[in-house]
Write an enzyme that holds these catalytic residues in place. Structure first.
Site, PDB file in Angstrom:
ATOM      1  N   SER A 154       0.834  -1.199   0.000  1.00 38.65           N
ATOM      2  CA  SER A 154       0.000   0.000   0.000  1.00 38.65           C
ATOM      3  C   SER A 154       0.875   1.257   0.000  1.00 38.65           C
ATOM      4  O   SER A 154       1.648   1.480  -0.927  1.00 38.65           O
ATOM      5  CB  SER A 154      -0.948  -0.032   1.200  1.00 38.65           C
ATOM      6  OG  SER A 154      -1.877   1.024   1.154  1.00 38.65           O
ATOM      7  N   ASP A 219     -10.376  -4.857  -4.218  1.00 41.24           N
ATOM      8  CA  ASP A 219      -9.769  -3.862  -3.326  1.00 41.24           C
ATOM      9  C   ASP A 219     -10.588  -2.570  -3.399  1.00 41.24           C
ATOM     10  O   ASP A 219     -10.646  -1.924  -4.454  1.00 41.24           O
ATOM     11  CB  ASP A 219      -8.331  -3.595  -3.745  1.00 41.24           C
ATOM     12  CG  ASP A 219      -7.538  -2.831  -2.695  1.00 41.24           C
ATOM     13  OD1 ASP A 219      -8.144  -2.009  -1.979  1.00 41.24           O
ATOM     14  OD2 ASP A 219      -6.316  -3.044  -2.603  1.00 41.24           O
ATOM     15  N   HIS A 248      -8.102  -5.250   0.427  1.00 43.74           N
ATOM     16  CA  HIS A 248      -6.876  -4.462   0.601  1.00 43.74           C
ATOM     17  C   HIS A 248      -5.981  -5.006   1.714  1.00 43.74           C
ATOM     18  O   HIS A 248      -4.761  -4.885   1.631  1.00 43.74           O
ATOM     19  CB  HIS A 248      -7.246  -3.006   0.917  1.00 43.74           C
ATOM     20  CG  HIS A 248      -6.069  -2.075   0.898  1.00 43.74           C
ATOM     21  ND1 HIS A 248      -5.382  -1.768  -0.262  1.00 43.74           N
ATOM     22  CD2 HIS A 248      -5.441  -1.394   1.902  1.00 43.74           C
ATOM     23  CE1 HIS A 248      -4.389  -0.935   0.029  1.00 43.74           C
ATOM     24  NE2 HIS A 248      -4.400  -0.698   1.327  1.00 43.74           N
TER      25      HIS A 248
END
Length: 377
Positions: A154, A219, A248
């Site tokens: 991320s 996601d 995610h």
């Protein structure tokens, strides 16, 4: 104005756990240990003999906490940059699983302002953080970039690609739910703005090693299109992993995650030095080295298309043993040399070298010793 907007963007990008899930304490022997933030009793990771707890200084004046987990059978080291809502206390169990299943050493760290690290989280602080951790791996553990794989999850894809773009001999990169840029997570824009943070879209093409992209198709935080775009823009993309139904923060729970990651690590381990050097030369546009079986096909010495004739006695296009070389009229680079003196004879005088009277070439009139001679013309 741009600095104010960048500071504002950082506030929306970083969400460190509050309070931190762990604290750092110093033992009687001077070594650092980890205790739970809720009580003074040591948490299980404090008894892990394979764990080193480190406090690293950064060039921006912060002290960050890092965990180094050693695997005695490891050949590679994984430098892990986590997402924006976690700290090392929450990631310890994952690190143990990765260390065992991938057979690697793991170095994880908390950004400035995360966990027990000092300072405030910001884009440039994370860049200084990962650079300091990389220097620690080099100086304290002897890990070179050739034996290092960078892993960014991320927001962690930002510092990961920042460092990867500066290391040309890196072994590999893993982008887990990576982002194109901070602003592109919030809205679809086609241009980069000065206040945008983590502009990975401009850095991915500077990475000169294999890049594995892992992303969930469902996601809802960072759209799958981010991962797909990063994979398409990579100079050396590895087979991506699109996890069907993956979100995610749950990709580690899918069996394909660890299976595909293991295959990537094994292929990076099996990548020999010769293959890596060949890829580096290709990326830097360097000519391949001479060997006994291959001959370079590029025989043009300049843009005037003045070609280098081959020697008749050997496969080389040039040889330093010859006493005379025809040179290109523009760049004056030698374009023809004779290495085997017995292979080229004058059709008129049958001497073992060219004659100026018949071929208009300057040649060596050799004596019996082969060392003394004079030049005609």
């Amino acid at each position: 104005m741009g600095c104010m907007l960048s500071h504002l963007a950082a506030k929306f990008a970083f969400f460190p756990p509050s309070p931190a899930t762990y604290q750092i304490k110093k033992r009687e022997n001077g070594k650092l240990t980890v205790v739970s933030s809720s009580s003074s009793m040591p948490i299980p990771l404090a008894d892990d003999s394979s764990l080193d707890v480190l406090l690293i200084d950064t060039k921006r004046g912060n002290k960050i906490v890092a965990f180094f987990l050693k695997n005695p059978y490891a050949r590679l080291t994984l430098l892990y940059s986590h997402g924006n809502a976690a700290d090392l206390g929450q990631l310890y169990d994952l690190f143990v699983q990765l260390k065992l299943n991938l057979r690697v050493n793991i170095m994880g760290y908390d950004y400035s302002g995360y966990g027990a690290s000092t300072g405030k989280p910001s884009e440039y602080n994370t860049y200084a953080d990962i650079e300091a951790v990389y220097q620690c791996l080099q100086t304290e553990y002897g890990v070179s970039q050739e034996d290092l794989i960078l892993y960014g999850q991320s927001v962690g894809s930002g510092p990961t690609l920042h460092l990867a773009s500066k290391l040309p001999r890196l072994r590999g990169v893993v982008l887990h739910s990576g982002i194109l840029s901070g602003l592109r997570v919030l809205c679809h824009v086609k241009f980069s703005f000065c206040f945008d943070i983590y502009q990975n879209i401009n850095k991915i093409q500077k990475v000169k090693c294999p890049v594995l992209v892992i992303h969930g198709t469902e996601d809802d935080v960072v759209n799958w299109l981010h991962g797909n775009k990063l994979w398409k823009m990579a100079r050396e993309p590895y087979e991506p992993l699109w996890i069907k139904g993956g979100g995610h923060c749950n990709l580690e729970l899918f069996p394909d995650y660890i299976r595909h990651l293991c295959r990537f690590i094994q292929e990076m381990e099996n990548m020999t030095t010769e293959i890596r050097l060949k890829k580096i030369r290709q990326n830097l546009h360097l000519p391949t080295r001479w060997n006994n079986t291959s001959v370079s096909v590029n025989r043009c010495c300049c843009r005037m298309k003045c070609w280098k004739p081959k020697c008749l006695g050997c496969p080389k296009t040039s040889c330093i043993k010859c006493s005379w070389r025809i040179k290109c009229p523009k760049c004056w680079i030698p374009s023809f040399v004779r290495c085997c003196r017995s292979s080229l004879k004058c059709p008129k005088c049958c001497r073992p070298c060219c004659c100026i009277n018949c071929l208009n070439w300057r040649c060596c009139v050799e004596t019996n010793s082969g060392l003394n001679g004079k030049q005609d013309g």
